[in-house]
Design a protein around this motif. Structure first.
Motif, mmCIF file in Angstrom:
data_model
loop_
_atom_site.group_PDB
_atom_site.id
_atom_site.type_symbol
_atom_site.label_atom_id
_atom_site.label_comp_id
_atom_site.label_asym_id
_atom_site.label_seq_id
_atom_site.Cartn_x
_atom_site.Cartn_y
_atom_site.Cartn_z
ATOM 1 N N ILE A 219 61.071 -55.517 -78.391
ATOM 2 C CA ILE A 219 60.155 -56.698 -79.019
ATOM 3 C C ILE A 219 59.452 -57.537 -78.060
ATOM 4 N N LYS A 220 59.748 -57.523 -76.693
ATOM 5 C CA LYS A 220 59.098 -57.930 -75.694
ATOM 6 C C LYS A 220 57.911 -57.332 -75.393
ATOM 7 N N ASN A 221 58.009 -56.272 -75.200
ATOM 8 C CA ASN A 221 56.776 -55.205 -75.061
ATOM 9 C C ASN A 221 55.860 -55.373 -76.206
ATOM 10 N N ILE A 222 56.312 -55.511 -77.494
ATOM 11 C CA ILE A 222 55.412 -55.616 -78.583
ATOM 12 C C ILE A 222 54.691 -56.973 -78.695
ATOM 13 N N ILE A 223 55.364 -58.033 -78.181
ATOM 14 C CA ILE A 223 54.821 -59.375 -78.221
ATOM 15 C C ILE A 223 53.804 -59.298 -76.957
ATOM 16 N N ASP A 224 54.181 -58.852 -75.655
ATOM 17 C CA ASP A 224 53.136 -58.589 -74.675
ATOM 18 C C ASP A 224 52.105 -57.865 -74.970
ATOM 19 N N SER A 225 52.021 -57.168 -75.770
ATOM 20 C CA SER A 225 50.667 -56.215 -76.238
ATOM 21 C C SER A 225 50.148 -56.627 -77.514
ATOM 22 N N THR A 226 50.274 -57.927 -77.887
ATOM 23 C CA THR A 226 49.814 -58.727 -78.964
ATOM 24 C C THR A 226 48.097 -58.414 -79.210
ATOM 25 N N TRP A 227 47.446 -58.383 -77.886
ATOM 26 C CA TRP A 227 46.239 -58.339 -78.061
ATOM 27 C C TRP A 227 45.653 -56.970 -78.202
ATOM 28 N N ALA A 228 46.253 -55.952 -77.874
ATOM 29 C CA ALA A 228 46.162 -54.757 -78.017
ATOM 30 C C ALA A 228 46.422 -54.170 -79.450
ATOM 31 N N ILE A 229 47.477 -54.921 -79.950
ATOM 32 C CA ILE A 229 48.004 -54.520 -81.543
ATOM 33 C C ILE A 229 46.965 -55.231 -82.271
ATOM 34 N N LEU A 230 46.340 -56.423 -82.280
ATOM 35 C CA LEU A 230 45.379 -56.948 -82.900
ATOM 36 C C LEU A 230 44.157 -56.204 -82.781
ATOM 37 N N TYR A 231 43.787 -55.538 -81.541
ATOM 38 C CA TYR A 231 42.462 -54.962 -81.671
ATOM 39 C C TYR A 231 42.549 -53.716 -82.491
ATOM 40 N N MET A 232 43.609 -52.967 -82.164
ATOM 41 C CA MET A 232 43.848 -51.878 -82.939
ATOM 42 C C MET A 232 44.075 -52.024 -84.572
ATOM 43 N N GLY A 233 44.690 -53.094 -84.789
ATOM 44 C CA GLY A 233 44.896 -53.321 -86.192
ATOM 45 C C GLY A 233 43.837 -54.013 -87.092
ATOM 46 N N VAL A 234 43.068 -54.960 -86.277
ATOM 47 C CA VAL A 234 41.949 -55.641 -87.151
ATOM 48 C C VAL A 234 40.422 -54.992 -86.906
ATOM 49 N N VAL A 235 40.418 -54.574 -85.473
ATOM 50 C CA VAL A 235 38.899 -53.997 -85.142
ATOM 51 C C VAL A 235 38.907 -52.499 -85.503
ATOM 52 N N SER A 236 39.804 -51.890 -84.808
ATOM 53 C CA SER A 236 39.978 -50.312 -84.795
ATOM 54 C C SER A 236 40.261 -50.007 -86.376
#
Length: 309
Positions: A219-236
């Motif tokens: 869960i910590k790694n997922i939270i730390d990678s929020t910006w990457a997840i948002l880019y891949m989810g919303v933008v990409s």
């Protein structure tokens, strides 16, 4: 719907830019989040973004609904399921491939090249479904592949990795994804098809994550990678794949595949700008060849527009 390759290519080129930058983002999280859970989360984020967009549209336009009565619900179900299945397979093969490369291998450029081989696969598959592919598109495909070689593999390869096999399979499933979109997007609507395909992809990847990755999810790694997840989810995912679907309403599949293959060029440029990896002469030549292939593929459309004007 009447095809307009110029309009479609403009939308697909923007999608390719967003995907090209995504290779850099994927590389940054490849050792932090397992592939299945990463792709599941990004898919659901993309779906939520698009469903929210459709909700806003319904407020502004009362006639706009997620699934209007005029839509063939059977086609929407079949189309979104097939697209979601192909998308889940493709994105997971791609993420696994990027993850499995050794540290000393330039995985962004190499994975970009291998994924972009759908530029050749799509015209071949189009022949099997009885679509006529102009000779100039075949020529453009060859030029594009030469460009990819100059961009990514000019200095040779040190061995053949299992990751390469995964990415070759990824190129095949992305090709099938392009063809399925061409079959269904005109009948059910681009944004609608995109949103529901992400739900299907998210569910499939989520089930695989629960089976194979439950003990490795942090869960910590997922939270730390929020910006990457948002880019891949919303933008990409949410924006770029929707641009693909809408763009393919106007562009022929073979031309669409060439235009979207620009993602490998943008991946190299993104690595240069973000990571400071300067382009060498062969890489610049590769970029120019790929752009030349795009222009060459559009020549019949450009000449047609000029004659009509």
């Amino acid at each position: 719907m009447k095809k307009n390759n110029l309009m479609g290519s403009s939308l697909l080129c923007l999608a390719a830019l967003l995907w090209g930058l995504a290779f850099v983002v994927q590389d940054t999280v490849s050792d932090k989040i397992p592939p299945f859970i990463f792709n599941s989360i990004r898919s659901f984020v993309g779906a939520a973004f698009l469903l929210g967009f459709m909700g806003v549209m319904s407020i502004k336009n009362k006639d706009y609904t997620p699934v209007p009565k005029s839509i063939d619900k059977k086609k929407l179900l079949i189309g979104s399921t097939l697209c979601g299945l192909m998308l889940a397979i493709s994105t997971n093969l791609q993420q696994f491939g990027i993850t499995l490369y050794p540290d000393d291998v330039p995985n962004s450029a190499r994975s970009g090249f291998l994924t972009a081989l759908y530029v050749i696969i799509v015209p071949i598959l189009s022949v099997f479904v009885r679509k006529k592919v102009p000779i100039i598109v075949w020529l453009s495909s060859v030029v594009a592949v030469i460009g990819f070689y100059m961009l990514c593999l000019f200095n040779g390869v040190s061995g053949f990795y299992f990751a390469d096999i995964l990415l070759l399979c990824c190129a095949l499933t992305f090709s099938l994804h392009i063809i399925v979109i061409d079959r269904y997007c005109g009948a059910v609507g681009g944004v609608r098809l995109s949103a529901f395909q992400f739900i299907v992809s998210g569910i499939l990847s989520g089930v695989l994550a629960l089976i194979f990755e439950l003990d490795t999810i942090s869960i910590k790694n997922i939270i730390d990678s929020t910006w990457a997840i948002l880019y891949m989810g919303v933008v990409s995912s949410g924006i770029a794949y929707t641009l693909q679907i809408v763009g393919q309403k106007y562009a022929e599949p073979s031309i669409a595949s060439i235009t979207m293959s620009l993602e490998s060029v943008f991946a190299a440029l993104g690595g240069w700008v973000i990571k400071g990896a300067a382009l060498e002469v062969n890489e610049i030549v590769g970029c120019l060849l790929v752009f030349g292939a795009i222009i060459l593929a559009q020549t019949p459309e450009l000449l047609k527009k000029r004659v009509e004007s």
